[in-house]
Scaffold this active site. Structure first.
Site, short mmCIF file in Angstrom:
data_model
loop_
_atom_site.label_atom_id
_atom_site.label_comp_id
_atom_site.label_asym_id
_atom_site.label_seq_id
_atom_site.Cartn_x
_atom_site.Cartn_y
_atom_site.Cartn_z
CG ASP A 108 66.98 5.16 70.73
OD1 ASP A 108 67.40 5.95 69.86
OD2 ASP A 108 66.23 4.21 70.48
CD GLU A 109 63.64 7.77 68.85
OE1 GLU A 109 63.86 8.93 68.44
OE2 GLU A 109 63.20 6.86 68.12
NE ARG B 12 58.26 7.57 59.76
CZ ARG B 12 59.46 7.34 60.29
NH1 ARG B 12 59.71 6.16 60.84
NH2 ARG B 12 60.42 8.24 60.27
CE LYS C 189 66.15 6.22 66.29
NZ LYS C 189 65.93 5.23 67.35
CB THR C 190 67.99 0.48 66.31
OG1 THR C 190 66.93 1.43 66.37
CG2 THR C 190 67.81 -0.57 67.39
CD GLN D 100 62.87 10.60 62.64
OE1 GLN D 100 61.99 9.76 62.70
NE2 GLN D 100 64.15 10.29 62.46
#
Length: 693
Positions: free
Chosen positions: A217-218, A587, A31-32, A248
């Protein structure tokens, strides 16, 4: 622009630039990369003026990473793009419009501890017992109210008890006090811009014209204030691109509202929705486990992570006897990984609560395996650093009563609490700051020191100013005279602060105290996760979001531990716990090991918990389970006799100290033994003592 390094869905997300876009990006789906490429694409391919782009994220670390990536793609023109956290954006809006909100130019920002200090002071002024009216609880309630865009007056509508009425009274006084001090808190950085836009539509219009393209973002982590701020800014052009993952969303306890991302299509009916489901991080076995767990949540948008990575090993599942057995099992597997050549920095142990780290730490210490606990005491929160920052704040803004109260007697100047209390009373009576109210005594000497430093500060660098404060105030001399290891460490920390000011001066080319204070006020957590230190990482799952490791150990998967006992009464809370489990699983890149215990001592209590429901949700074909045979059960001898009674004067015998006489009773007995041992306090009813009849 060359987009060949993007997959088809990523390209689609970058290519659509007009109108609202919702990018649902699964864990490890890049995504980044998409977000930063999209920013560069707007400038390079669509000829959008960099000044018209606003990219917002949540942490300083994420904002820094985004800036660096965009800079690599665009070069120096990237400096003209506003890439920042929500709080940095709020600060920018306040600095450009402080007069409209009736603040002076030199307003200061109160951090979390400063806010707590103000609330404690108010409770003291109101003669309220802090054991009944917990300052931290009140602080959190005020913060939550502000983030829901409620001031004290609107919050008062919800008061239905005497306790809540007290909170509202404190809230009112708090609002008044920080305004008098020309200060704002972290919540104000989000709330005040909204008030500004509501009162001055022309100013809102100016920023809507300035920020024609918004990227967030987020988005699943936005609270009410952040949601409203973004909605206001994007209302005119609706060129808003939000990236997030409902699966998330794990910060409900901080006020994050996962419904914001679920409702995006209601807010923007013509929105383009793009799913990023290809994962570049984990093996397919790890992703299968993650998908199995998260599909049990009802409040989500359907998406299934997949990968072209290898299948990988099955997920190891081990049920230990107790918490010691659990930590030994994990430690043994860590030793095997290290022996096989795996880097320690690629190994992480994740857990639901901080208290679970202790046994792991002890096991690793015994084996001399280096580790770090992320989220432990960090640099900016050390007493000496907070003292130094308070001096800097006071030199910048003499109306800052919070900073003055913190350092007026640092180092010790024989200015006691009563003197400070009288000073605060005089300031309140005269409606001035405490600094202005100083007229005589030791406090006047302190005032002269501040005046002297302030005068000299106008002609020296920030680094020299730090030296000046350390010398002129006597902080350095006091620590040097102490000649203890603790004092040496504190001196080293204060010296280390100078490297922060030097870096700031060198990177910015400025020595503005104003800019420097704003910069460090926005550092909520020092960067804890350093990739250059080869140590095993221990951390809570909340701290692990955004990180990745080759090998992850997830411990304590038991009902009551994870999901947490406080979250088991509500379906919403259970869904957040399940999202937290999904974050933990994703993770891991190469191997994942899940461990729990049949019995566990936590917070001093021993309990037997069944395995977590999240383990039951995993298809057994993905698990390599080695549930051990039952170890011989032993009967734990209770060490406290709840029915034991004692009276003052009773003679007792202790297993170690011999004969003694009870001289004080309560939940703890005070017993006078022989001269060799003296007076010792012992738990009442403990089996190590018995009465002599």
């Amino acid at each position: 622009m060359d987009l060949t390094n993007l997959n088809n869905k990523q390209k689609e997300a970058v290519d659509i630039t007009e109108g609202p876009i919702l990018i649902l990006a699964g864990a490890g789906s890049g995504k980044t990369k998409v977000l930063t490429t999209k920013v560069a694409y707007l400038v390079n391919e669509k000829d959008i003026d960099p000044h018209n782009i606003l990219a917002i994220t949540f942490t300083n670390k994420a904002a820094k990473e985004m800036k660096e990536r965009v800079l690599n793609m665009l070069g120096p023109v990237a400096y003209n793009i506003q890439i920042s956290t929500f709080h940095s954006l709020g600060l920018l809006l306040l600095k450009e419009n402080y007069e409209k909100l009736n603040y002076q130019k030199n307003f200061t920002i109160l951090d979390s501890d400063d806010t707590l200090t103000v609330i404690k002071k108010i409770l003291k002024e109101m003669n309220l017992d802090t054991k009944i009216y917990n300052p931290r609880t009140i602080k959190n309630k005020i913060s939550s109210a502000k983030n829901e865009l409620m001031d004290a007056e609107s919050y008062s509508r919800f008061a239905n008890s005497d306790y809540e009425q007290i909170i509202i009274d404190v809230f009112r006084k708090y609002e008044k006090k920080i305004k008098q001090n020309n200060s704002v808190d972290f919540d104000d950085l989000l709330v005040l811009p909204i008030k500004l836009f509501q009162k001055h539509p022309d100013i809102l219009q100016k920023y809507q014209e300035r920020f024609k393209y918004l990227l967030v973002d987020e988005y699943q982590d936005t609270n009410e204030a952040q949601y409203i701020l973004i909605k206001m800014l994007s209302a005119k052009y609706k060129n808003i691109c939000v990236v997030g993952d409902i699966d998330q969303s794990i910060y409900g306890f901080r006020g994050a509202n996962y419904r914001n991302i679920l409702n995006f299509e209601k807010d923007y009916p013509n929105a383009n929705v793009i799913l990023l489901e290809e994962n570049y991080r984990s093996t397919s076995n790890i992703l299968n486990v993650a998908n199995d767990i998260i599909k049990n949540n009802k409040k989500r948008k359907e998406k299934i992570l997949w990968t072209n990575n290898e299948e990988g090993t099955k997920i190891k599942y081990h049920r230990s006897y107790d918490e010691q057995d659990e930590s030994h099992y994990v430690m043994d597997r860590i030793k095997r990984l290290i022996k096989s050549g795996e880097k320690k920095e690629e190994i992480a142990v994740l857990y639901r609560t901080n208290a679970q780290s202790r046994n792991m730490e002890e096991a690793l210490l015994r084996e001399n395996i280096p580790y770090k606990v992320v989220g432990s005491f960090y640099f900016y929160n050390r007493k000496e650093i907070k003292d130094l920052i308070s001096y800097l704040k006071l030199i910048y803004n003499q109306n800052d009563d919070v900073s003055l109260m913190r350092v007026i007697n640092v180092p010790k100047r024989q200015i006691g609490p009563k003197t400070v209390e009288n000073l605060a009373l005089r300031a309140a009576t005269n409606r001035t700051s405490m600094y202005e109210a100083i007229e005589s005594g030791k406090e006047l000497e302190f005032k002269k020191i501040i005046k002297r430093i302030k005068k000299q500060s106008e002609d020296i660098s920030l680094t020299d100013l730090v030296d000046l404060i350390l010398n002129e105030t006597g902080i350095k001399k006091e620590l040097e005279n102490e000649k203890t290891l603790e004092a040496e460490v504190r001196l080293e920390n204060l010296e280390e602060f100078k490297s922060i000011t030097k870096n700031f001066e060198e990177s910015r080319g400025i020595i503005s105290l104003d800019e420097f204070l704003m910069e460090i006020s926005l550092v909520s957590d020092i960067e804890e996760h350093k990739n250059n230190t080869d140590v095993v990482t221990l951390m809570t799952i909340h701290s692990a979001k955004g990180l990745e490791f080759d090998h992850v150990f997830l411990i304590g998967l038991e009902e009551g531990i994870f999901p947490h006992v406080n979250c088991m009464d509500s379906s919403d809370d259970i869904e957040e716990e399940r999202r937290l489990c999904y974050v933990a699983v994703t993770r891991a890149k190469k191997t994942l090991t899940i461990v729990n215990a049949k019995r566990r001592m936590l917070y001093g209590n021993t309990s037997s918990n069944p395995p977590s429901r999240f383990i039951e949700e995993i298809n057994k074909e993905y698990l390599d389970s080695d549930v051990p045979e039952e170890k011989p059960k032993f009967i734990k001898k209770e060490m406290i006799d709840e029915n034991a009674t004692y009276n003052v004067g009773d003679k007792v015998i202790h297993n170690t100290y011999g004969e003694g006489i009870v001289i004080g009773i309560g939940s703890i007995l005070t017993i006078a033994f022989s001269q060799k041992y003296g007076i010792i306090k012992i738990m009442k009813g403990h089996k190590s003592i018995r009465k002599v009849e």
